[in-house]
Enzyme design. Structure first.
Site, PDB file in Angstrom:
ATOM      1  N   TYR A 123      29.240  11.546  -2.309  1.00  0.00           N
ATOM      2  CA  TYR A 123      29.579  12.873  -1.792  1.00  0.00           C
ATOM      3  C   TYR A 123      31.048  12.973  -1.404  1.00  0.00           C
ATOM      4  CZ  TYR A 123      28.715  17.221   0.858  1.00  0.00           C
ATOM      5  OH  TYR A 123      28.700  18.520   1.320  1.00  0.00           O
ATOM      6  N   SER A 136      24.583   6.785  -2.856  1.00  0.00           N
ATOM      7  CA  SER A 136      24.484   7.972  -2.008  1.00  0.00           C
ATOM      8  C   SER A 136      24.244   9.216  -2.871  1.00  0.00           C
ATOM      9  CB  SER A 136      25.730   8.091  -1.132  1.00  0.00           C
ATOM     10  OG  SER A 136      25.537   9.057  -0.123  1.00  0.00           O
ATOM     11  N   GLN A 137      25.172  10.177  -2.892  1.00  0.00           N
ATOM     12  CA  GLN A 137      24.995  11.321  -3.789  1.00  0.00           C
ATOM     13  C   GLN A 137      24.820  10.840  -5.221  1.00  0.00           C
ATOM     14  OE1 GLN A 137      27.377  15.347  -4.021  1.00  0.00           O
ATOM     15  NE2 GLN A 137      28.481  13.826  -5.208  1.00  0.00           N
ATOM     16  N   ASP A 163      20.840   3.010   8.316  1.00  0.00           N
ATOM     17  CA  ASP A 163      21.542   4.103   7.625  1.00  0.00           C
ATOM     18  C   ASP A 163      21.179   5.438   8.259  1.00  0.00           C
ATOM     19  OD1 ASP A 163      22.694   5.909   5.899  1.00  0.00           O
ATOM     20  OD2 ASP A 163      21.934   4.961   4.073  1.00  0.00           O
ATOM     21  N   HIS A 223      25.291   3.111   6.187  1.00  0.00           N
ATOM     22  CA  HIS A 223      25.305   3.736   4.860  1.00  0.00           C
ATOM     23  C   HIS A 223      26.108   2.951   3.824  1.00  0.00           C
ATOM     24  CE1 HIS A 223      24.386   6.894   2.130  1.00  0.00           C
ATOM     25  NE2 HIS A 223      25.647   7.287   1.979  1.00  0.00           N
TER      26      HIS A 223
END
Length: 324
Positions: A92, A187-188, A273, A303
């Site tokens: 992201y 992540s994204q 996370d 994260h």
């Protein structure tokens, strides 16, 4: 930050009852059909760099709406026969960055395609070169609420299509073995990996790390970190809009895409996370339809997850699915 989510034994059983739109499959079938009415027009322009051992191409292809999407293709130098390929999606706020940031997979003997992320890449850690020419109504700063009142207008509809077309673009290169393509991301990028795994039926493998965009109802009420908190802050100003917003998000929840994924899958999660809580990751993992799936758990990480350790796991794992 200590562990804050469910205990690990409960995470391994966590299966939320998430409402799925009745027209989920029809929505995505129509969306991809519309996208494929535009010629892919994949172009690969060689880039001269003072790097030994790799060849780099500046890539442009047609994504959602025929909009041009950028990427990098990095190949081992001297290759003459088609190679298995790894398609990577970015986290992201980031863009494709610079070519020398992406050398790992080419040095392991793969064609490596890095998709730029439309509209992102101005957050200070990896530049982007792909604009998002589609506007939206009122939205909270960030990308999570752009067009969130209507699934047809939602930002991630465009991004998921771009991600599918990225696979089609890399398969169009003559030095790529189209039958041996894997997808991965953090992540994204992990969420995009899951979406593509549910929309592209013949991937060789997928590896979503600490994936975002999973189990929206839990994520948006469990963590107050960005990016999920963008949704809550949007609804804070739009009292009464929750039902409509979550109806839109149900078309993009990667738990539903996981339920359609068939490729061998290597997940990872981190138990501290707070950006992508482990229960949301396990929601996708436990819903995953493929018979070959595994989860790497990092008990004392936030994260950042497994970081380079997870990359090492991926290098060994993916070899069994991409190399003959």
């Amino acid at each position: 930050m200590p562990q804050f989510d469910l205990p690990l034994d409960e995470l391994r059983r966590y299966r939320p009852e998430l409402p799925e739109p009745e027209d989920f499959d029809a929505f995505w079938e129509k969306t991809l059909l519309e996208a494929r009415q535009h010629d892919l027009d994949a172009r690969f322009e060689a880039v001269e760099l003072p790097l030994e051992g790799v060849r780099v191409f500046d890539v442009t292809y047609a994504g959602f709406g025929g909009h041009p999407v950028k990427g990098w293709l990095v190949l081992p130098a001297g290759v003459r026969e088609p190679l298995p390929a790894v398609v990577e999606y970015i986290g992201y706020g980031g863009g494709r960055g610079l070519p020398h940031m992406h050398l790992l997979w080419a040095t392991a003997g793969y064609a490596h395609f890095v998709m730029d992320t439309r509209g992102q890449g101005s957050g200070g850690w990896a530049q982007g070169d792909t604009p998002d020419p589609v506007g939206s109504g009122p939205a909270y700063p960030g990308y999570m609420t752009r067009g969130i009142e209507d699934p047809h207008e939602y930002y991630y509809r465009r991004l998921y299509v771009d991600a599918v077309r990225a696979v089609e673009a890399v398969r169009a290169h003559p030095l790529v073995n189209a039958s041996r393509v894997a997808a991965l991301g953090v992540s994204q990028g992990g969420g995009l990996t899951l979406a593509v795994g549910g929309l592209v039926p013949d991937l060789a493998a997928i590896a979503p790390d600490v994936p975002f965009l999973c189990d929206f109802p839990r994520a948006t009420t469990l963590t107050d970190r960005p990016p999920y908190n963008e949704i809550g802050l949007y609804l804070k100003a739009r009292r009464g809009g929750q039902e409509r917003v979550f109806q839109t998000l149900s078309y993009f929840d990667c738990v539903h895409f996981a339920a359609r994924g068939r490729a061998p899958a290597l997940f990872s999660t981190a138990l501290e996370d707070q950006t992508c809580p482990p229960s949301t990751v396990f929601a996708a993992f436990n819903a995953y339809a493929g018979s070959e799936r595994s989860m790497e758990v990092y008990s004392f990480n936030d994260h950042e997850g497994g970081g380079p350790y997870q990359q090492g796991v991926q290098l060994r794992w993916i070899e069994g699915y991409l190399k003959e």
